[in-house]
Design a protein around this motif. Structure first.
Motif, PDB file in Angstrom:
ATOM      1  N   LYS A  25       0.834  -1.202   0.000  1.00 37.84           N
ATOM      2  CA  LYS A  25       0.000   0.000   0.000  1.00 37.84           C
ATOM      3  C   LYS A  25       0.876   1.263   0.000  1.00 37.84           C
ATOM      4  O   LYS A  25       0.567   2.244  -0.661  1.00 37.84           O
ATOM      5  N   LEU A  26       1.998   1.164   0.732  1.00 38.17           N
ATOM      6  CA  LEU A  26       2.907   2.320   0.747  1.00 38.17           C
ATOM      7  C   LEU A  26       3.522   2.555  -0.638  1.00 38.17           C
ATOM      8  O   LEU A  26       3.627   3.685  -1.103  1.00 38.17           O
ATOM      9  N   LYS A  27       3.902   1.449  -1.277  1.00 40.59           N
ATOM     10  CA  LYS A  27       4.498   1.587  -2.624  1.00 40.59           C
ATOM     11  C   LYS A  27       3.480   2.201  -3.584  1.00 40.59           C
ATOM     12  O   LYS A  27       3.799   3.075  -4.379  1.00 40.59           O
ATOM     13  N   LEU A  28       2.219   1.703  -3.468  1.00 38.76           N
ATOM     14  CA  LEU A  28       1.171   2.221  -4.350  1.00 38.76           C
ATOM     15  C   LEU A  28       0.947   3.709  -4.105  1.00 38.76           C
ATOM     16  O   LEU A  28       0.811   4.505  -5.045  1.00 38.76           O
ATOM     17  N   TYR A  29       0.931   4.064  -2.832  1.00 40.78           N
ATOM     18  CA  TYR A  29       0.711   5.472  -2.477  1.00 40.78           C
ATOM     19  C   TYR A  29       1.805   6.335  -3.105  1.00 40.78           C
ATOM     20  O   TYR A  29       1.541   7.347  -3.757  1.00 40.78           O
ATOM     21  N   LYS A  55       4.346   9.772   8.169  1.00 40.73           N
ATOM     22  CA  LYS A  55       5.822   9.740   8.029  1.00 40.73           C
ATOM     23  C   LYS A  55       6.223   8.594   7.088  1.00 40.73           C
ATOM     24  O   LYS A  55       7.078   8.760   6.210  1.00 40.73           O
ATOM     25  N   ALA A  56       5.587   7.432   7.267  1.00 43.42           N
ATOM     26  CA  ALA A  56       5.920   6.287   6.403  1.00 43.42           C
ATOM     27  C   ALA A  56       5.552   6.595   4.948  1.00 43.42           C
ATOM     28  O   ALA A  56       6.305   6.288   4.020  1.00 43.42           O
ATOM     29  N   LYS A  57       4.387   7.255   4.767  1.00 41.00           N
ATOM     30  CA  LYS A  57       3.965   7.601   3.399  1.00 41.00           C
ATOM     31  C   LYS A  57       4.953   8.600   2.780  1.00 41.00           C
ATOM     32  O   LYS A  57       5.363   8.471   1.633  1.00 41.00           O
ATOM     33  N   TRP A  58       5.302   9.577   3.599  1.00 42.94           N
ATOM     34  CA  TRP A  58       6.227  10.607   3.103  1.00 42.94           C
ATOM     35  C   TRP A  58       7.558   9.966   2.711  1.00 42.94           C
ATOM     36  O   TRP A  58       8.120  10.260   1.656  1.00 42.94           O
ATOM     37  N   THR A 113       7.213   7.081 -15.695  1.00 44.17           N
ATOM     38  CA  THR A 113       7.741   5.809 -15.166  1.00 44.17           C
ATOM     39  C   THR A 113       6.954   5.407 -13.923  1.00 44.17           C
ATOM     40  O   THR A 113       6.612   4.232 -13.725  1.00 44.17           O
ATOM     41  N   ALA A 114       6.661   6.387 -13.075  1.00 42.07           N
ATOM     42  CA  ALA A 114       5.887   6.094 -11.863  1.00 42.07           C
ATOM     43  C   ALA A 114       4.510   5.543 -12.248  1.00 42.07           C
ATOM     44  O   ALA A 114       4.003   4.595 -11.642  1.00 42.07           O
ATOM     45  N   ARG A 115       3.923   6.138 -13.291  1.00 38.00           N
ATOM     46  CA  ARG A 115       2.596   5.699 -13.742  1.00 38.00           C
ATOM     47  C   ARG A 115       2.658   4.242 -14.224  1.00 38.00           C
ATOM     48  O   ARG A 115       1.843   3.411 -13.864  1.00 38.00           O
TER      49      ARG A 115
END
Ligand SMILES: CCCCC/C=C/CC(=O)SCCNC(=O)CCNC(=O)[C@H](O)C(C)(C)COP(=O)(O)OP(=O)(O)OC[C@H]1O[C@@H](n2cnc3c(N)ncnc32)[C@H](O)[C@@H]1OP(=O)(O)O
Length: 365
Positions: free
Chosen positions: A32-36, A60-63, A76-78
């Motif tokens: 989920k973090l990677k997706l975010y 903080k983890a998301k940031w 590339t992110a897309r």
């Protein structure tokens, strides 16, 4: 053309977002973090917001996850986002679930803990190999339930083992990271209550309890071994309790059982300094009953356990009761104390830093 060489269109990106909503299984916090992070990078570009406070776990983890993407181009992110969502399709989810072989009576529960009964043996298997059998909150609850059921079923002995290359990597560290800042104290309190109930279930278990350690063991699955009646290990197993590194403290009654088993000096090396033991060392120190070569481990151990399980069941229980009953009251008191101390540790800056380190290590893509 390979998927990575392609460029995901806005439409692919939108489809992936919709596909994500249809997932039947939670992909876990790391994914989920990677997706975010990929979503933010694909839509807004490099991380452009101030770093949240250390106590604001989730943000903080998301940031950290977003910031770790650096200057990755939006396109590339897309594409990475589309690829990641596509890898989460139901077929790839189910392929990681490995069922036990020759299970006569499989009992209901999640697939992360598999309970089977056969040949007088109830087997409780950690079955989350893709996460090194790390134990989630719901797995703790399932194990408590499985132990209660096993204490009154027809089996003579109960055996814990792991599926895959690890026995277990211990507590799932993400149990503590998916928490909002204003519920940290309540989460720590609930975890302490659950941990106490979990360890109590081992202290009170009336039948011989055996651990078949198929690979490395970390944290709580190691400390609990002092409450087992026999521990058989493959020579590729290791025993590691990195509590200080994690800003935590011992649990599973190890602060009492380990010094009794191996003497205070050796116990301190493991529980305070986090020394990792090989199977041979753990055996020399009395934590492990016997070590077997990996090539014959499963065959030799299960053959032996099947023989033991044919012994008269009442006699097995009574002998265990004689060996353990004098200790029970003490063990419950030790468990209560360890859980209280840990509850405080989980709220400490040292522990929060260690959890953040683990999360940021994972979020580097
Ligand atoms: C109710 C609450 C009770 C709390 C009781 C408290 C208990 C205390 C403890 O148990 S302390 C011990 C905690 N465990 C750890 O510190 C181990 C953390 N993990 C690691 O150090 C490593 O993952 C490893 C050494 C076990 C394995 O390293 P390796 O490089 O071989 O493999 P990966 O790191 O790539 O792991 C594969 C994926 O599994 C995830 N994972 C492994 N262990 C844990 C864990 N304990 N918690 C959460 N996730 C874990 C790892 O993150 C990888 O996931 P990914 O593929 O999505 O990145």
């Amino acid at each position: 053309m390979s998927r990575t060489a392609m460029r995901a269109s806005e439409k692919d990106f939108e489809n992936a977002r919709n596909q994500l909503k249809l997932l039947t299984k939670d992909p876990g916090n790391e994914v989920k973090l990677k997706l975010y992070a990929l979503y933010k990078q694909a839509t807004e570009g490099p991380c452009n917001t101030p770093k949240p406070s250390m106590l604001d776990f989730i943000n903080k983890a998301k940031w950290d996850a977003w910031n770790a993407l650096g200057s990755l181009p939006k396109e590339t992110a897309r594409q990475n986002y589309v690829d990641l969502v596509s890898s989460l399709s139901p077929s790839s989810e189910s392929s990681s679930q490995v069922k036990p072989a020759a299970a006569n009576e499989k009992q209901p529960g999640s697939e992360n803990i598999i309970v089977t009964s056969q040949d007088g043996i109830t087997k409780i298997m950690f079955n989350r190999p893709s996460k090194k059998n790390a134990i989630t909150t719901s797995m703790y609850k399932e194990i408590i339930h499985a132990l209660k059921a096993a204490s009154t079923d027809n089996s003579a002995i109960t055996v814990f083992t792991g599926n895959g290359d690890y026995y277990s990597s211990g507590n799932d560290l993400t149990n503590f990271t998916d928490v909002s800042p204003n519920s940290i104290e309540e989460t720590a309190k609930n975890a302490s209550i659950l941990l106490r109930e979990f360890v109590d279930a081992f202290i009170d278990f009336p039948k011989p309890l055996v651990a078949v350690i198929n690979g490395p063991a970390v944290g709580i699955v190691v400390t609990l071994l002092g409450l087992f009646d026999a521990v058989y290990a493959s020579d590729k197993a290791t025993f590691h309790t990195p509590f200080s590194e994690l800003g935590q403290s011992p649990e599973g009654c190890a602060s009492y059982t380990f010094p009794k088993i191996m003497g205070p000096a050796k116990a301190a090396e493991m529980l305070i300094f986090g020394k990792k033991l090989t199977a041979g060392e753990a055996c020399a120190q009395g934590l492990v009953t016997e070590v077997f070569p990996e090539s014959t481990f499963q065959k030799e151990v299960w053959t032996r356990l099947k023989t033991y399980a044919k012994l008269p069941t009442n006699s097995l229980r009574i002998s265990k009761e004689l060996i353990r009953s004098n200790e029970k009251e003490k063990l419950h008191a030790v468990n209560a104390e360890e859980c209280t101390v840990l509850q405080g540790r989980w709220l400490s800056e040292e522990c929060m830093n260690a959890l953040m380190n683990f999360m940021s290590r994972k979020s580097k893509l």
